[in-house]
Scaffold this motif. Sequence first.
Motif, short mmCIF file in Angstrom:
data_model
loop_
_atom_site.label_atom_id
_atom_site.label_comp_id
_atom_site.label_asym_id
_atom_site.label_seq_id
_atom_site.Cartn_x
_atom_site.Cartn_y
_atom_site.Cartn_z
N THR A 16 17.95 13.08 29.05
CA THR A 16 16.79 12.22 28.90
C THR A 16 15.55 13.10 28.97
N VAL A 17 14.70 12.96 27.95
CA VAL A 17 13.47 13.76 27.89
C VAL A 17 12.28 12.83 28.02
N ALA A 18 11.36 13.19 28.91
CA ALA A 18 10.11 12.45 29.03
C ALA A 18 9.13 13.05 28.05
N LEU A 19 8.67 12.25 27.10
CA LEU A 19 7.76 12.79 26.08
C LEU A 19 6.38 12.97 26.66
N GLU A 20 5.69 13.97 26.15
CA GLU A 20 4.40 14.33 26.71
C GLU A 20 3.31 13.31 26.45
N GLU A 21 3.17 12.88 25.20
CA GLU A 21 2.08 11.97 24.89
C GLU A 21 2.50 10.55 25.21
N LYS A 22 1.56 9.78 25.69
CA LYS A 22 1.91 8.40 26.01
C LYS A 22 1.61 7.45 24.86
N ASP A 23 0.61 7.78 24.07
CA ASP A 23 0.24 6.85 23.00
C ASP A 23 0.82 7.29 21.66
N GLU A 24 0.22 6.87 20.61
CA GLU A 24 0.63 7.15 19.23
C GLU A 24 2.12 6.92 18.98
N CYS A 25 2.63 5.78 19.44
CA CYS A 25 4.02 5.40 19.16
C CYS A 25 4.15 5.00 17.70
N GLU A 26 3.09 4.38 17.23
CA GLU A 26 3.15 3.86 15.87
C GLU A 26 3.23 5.01 14.87
#
Length: 176
Positions: A16-26
Amino acid sequence: MFRTGVVVKIDKNKVTVALEEKDECEGCEFSRFCNVSKGGRRILCNNKKNVKVGDLVEVGSKGKNILLAGVFNFLIPILLVVVGIIIGLKIWKSELISFLLGISLLILYFLVFKFIDRWFINTGRIIPEILGVLELGNLTVCASCGKTIRRGDSIKREFEDNDLFFCSDECANRFN
Ligand SMILES: [Zn+2]
């Protein structure tokens, strides 16, 4: 074509990797693999590089998957609409019925595709891979803002039986 993140959990050959950026999912091609919850965005990957918890890694999908995605997302749907219209015109000789048949096939396809896609993801058949290790070490991501931080320098808080790490008091206080 890739994202960076920190390995937070290892489970046999999956990580499981925690992605760095929280936004820009779209618009992110990994959004369908991504698990957004309190504590940030998590993504399940194949662990072919033998990474450890705390490593900063690059995740991505190999070219083959991207090509397949193009076939399933664009080529087949377009073909279905065309086939639906041709069949409709041949049988009913009505443009409206043909058009509706094409659209129905398209909707049916996407429903089935979504279901199969879920199944593939849940069974771990198509998931992103660890493409490379950028930094070995004791890293984590701030559960509040998503910034990469050293575990040693971070502020640790317990939250519903999970240890969460934050970059600052401000971020820790903001999280509740
Ligand atoms: Zn933070």
